[in-house]
Design a protein around this motif. Structure first.
Motif, PDB file in Angstrom:
ATOM      1  N   ARG A 117      24.216 -25.454  26.916  1.00 18.61           N
ATOM      2  CA  ARG A 117      24.026 -26.666  26.115  1.00 18.61           C
ATOM      3  C   ARG A 117      23.910 -26.361  24.618  1.00 18.61           C
ATOM      4  O   ARG A 117      23.230 -27.086  23.870  1.00 18.61           O
ATOM      5  CB  ARG A 117      22.784 -27.440  26.576  1.00 18.61           C
ATOM      6  N   ARG A 131      27.182 -29.407  20.999  1.00 16.78           N
ATOM      7  CA  ARG A 131      26.779 -30.820  20.912  1.00 16.78           C
ATOM      8  C   ARG A 131      28.011 -31.660  20.633  1.00 16.78           C
ATOM      9  O   ARG A 131      28.747 -31.406  19.672  1.00 16.78           O
ATOM     10  CB  ARG A 131      25.748 -31.007  19.802  1.00 16.78           C
ATOM     11  N   LYS A 132      28.242 -32.661  21.468  1.00 21.55           N
ATOM     12  CA  LYS A 132      29.416 -33.515  21.334  1.00 21.55           C
ATOM     13  C   LYS A 132      28.987 -34.957  21.061  1.00 21.55           C
ATOM     14  O   LYS A 132      28.027 -35.443  21.647  1.00 21.55           O
ATOM     15  CB  LYS A 132      30.260 -33.471  22.612  1.00 21.55           C
ATOM     16  N   THR A 133      29.726 -35.614  20.184  1.00 24.47           N
ATOM     17  CA  THR A 133      29.502 -37.028  19.900  1.00 24.47           C
ATOM     18  C   THR A 133      30.817 -37.767  20.076  1.00 24.47           C
ATOM     19  O   THR A 133      31.858 -37.304  19.607  1.00 24.47           O
ATOM     20  CB  THR A 133      28.978 -37.240  18.473  1.00 24.47           C
ATOM     21  N   GLN A 149      26.285 -39.594  22.923  1.00 26.52           N
ATOM     22  CA  GLN A 149      26.063 -38.153  22.998  1.00 26.52           C
ATOM     23  C   GLN A 149      25.692 -37.769  24.424  1.00 26.52           C
ATOM     24  O   GLN A 149      24.594 -38.078  24.891  1.00 26.52           O
ATOM     25  CB  GLN A 149      24.963 -37.711  22.035  1.00 26.52           C
ATOM     26  N   HIS A 184      24.463 -35.312  27.319  1.00 25.26           N
ATOM     27  CA  HIS A 184      23.686 -34.074  27.467  1.00 25.26           C
ATOM     28  C   HIS A 184      24.002 -33.379  28.788  1.00 25.26           C
ATOM     29  O   HIS A 184      23.497 -32.283  29.049  1.00 25.26           O
ATOM     30  CB  HIS A 184      22.196 -34.382  27.364  1.00 25.26           C
TER      31      HIS A 184
END
Length: 222
Positions: free
Chosen positions: A93, A96-98, A158, A160
């Protein structure tokens, strides 16, 4: 979208690789909507993002995938060593993707969906919420703007976790399915857009060699 639901495949024209970032370890590219990330099963499904990338960068390897209908940032490794390193970053993790999406109706505020998901096996590739058997899924969402004329909201998402169709099902469960979604939108929401209005717009990760934060942006085309 799974190829179980495809009886034909019409990928967008190859207009060249849309590079967002490149160095000796990795590539970040903008995948168009309608293009598979990797080859599909059977004849006629060979054209995909990784095949196009490998024509220019033969050593390029896939690290993660986007649904065929989703556009935006896709990370590729340059060689198997970097593929392992970057895959571990995803697993831990560290990435981080948005995403940016247009959803049906007026959505305000922000929140987190933790509804567990499981494949709706008789209707695959559809996924459904199952509080007893579903796998953990977590999505943060934030409403950005409401377009009263089109009765839709722009949202930032976002994830997780990385469950199949996670963002699409979580938004549907909130009562605001993504426009143009052939699996989860209402009839009106499907008719309101020419494609799935979901775009991977930002990706942040530590560089696998330097550790420096890479923060790549790719604005949504909608």
């Amino acid at each position: 979208m799974s190829l179980h639901t495809l009886d034909h495949y019409n990928p967008p024209p190859d207009e060249g690789l849309q590079l967002l970032y490149a160095d000796d370890t990795l590539l970040l590219v903008d995948k168009p909507s309608g293009l598979l990330s990797v080859p599909g099963r059977g004849a006629g499904f060979d054209d995909c993002l990784i095949a196009r990338a490998q024509r220019q960068y033969p050593e390029a390897l896939i690290v993660h995938r986007l649904d065929m209908a989703t556009s935006g940032i896709l990370l590729l490794a340059r060689g198997p060593v970097m593929q392992r390193v970057l895959s571990l970053q995803f697993a831990s993790r560290a990435v981080r993707k948005t995403y940016t999406a247009l959803v049906e109706g007026k959505l305000t505020g922000e929140g987190r969906s933790t509804l567990p998901l499981i494949c709706d096996w008789p209707n695959r590739p559809r996924q459904i919420v199952d509080l007893r058997l579903g796998k953990r899924a977590c999505t943060d969402w934030q409403a950005l703007h409401y377009d009263a004329a089109k009765a839709c909201s722009r949202v930032a998402l976002q994830p997780h976790t990385g469950r199949t169709h996670q963002l699409r099902v979580h938004m549907q469960a909130l009562g605001h399915p993504i426009l143009g979604d052939g699996l989860y939108a209402t009839a009106a929401g499907l008719a309101a857009a020419p494609r799935l209005m979901l775009h991977a717009s930002r990706l942040q990760l530590p560089h696998p060699l330097s550790g420096e934060l890479l923060d790549i942006h790719c604005p949504a085309p909608f």
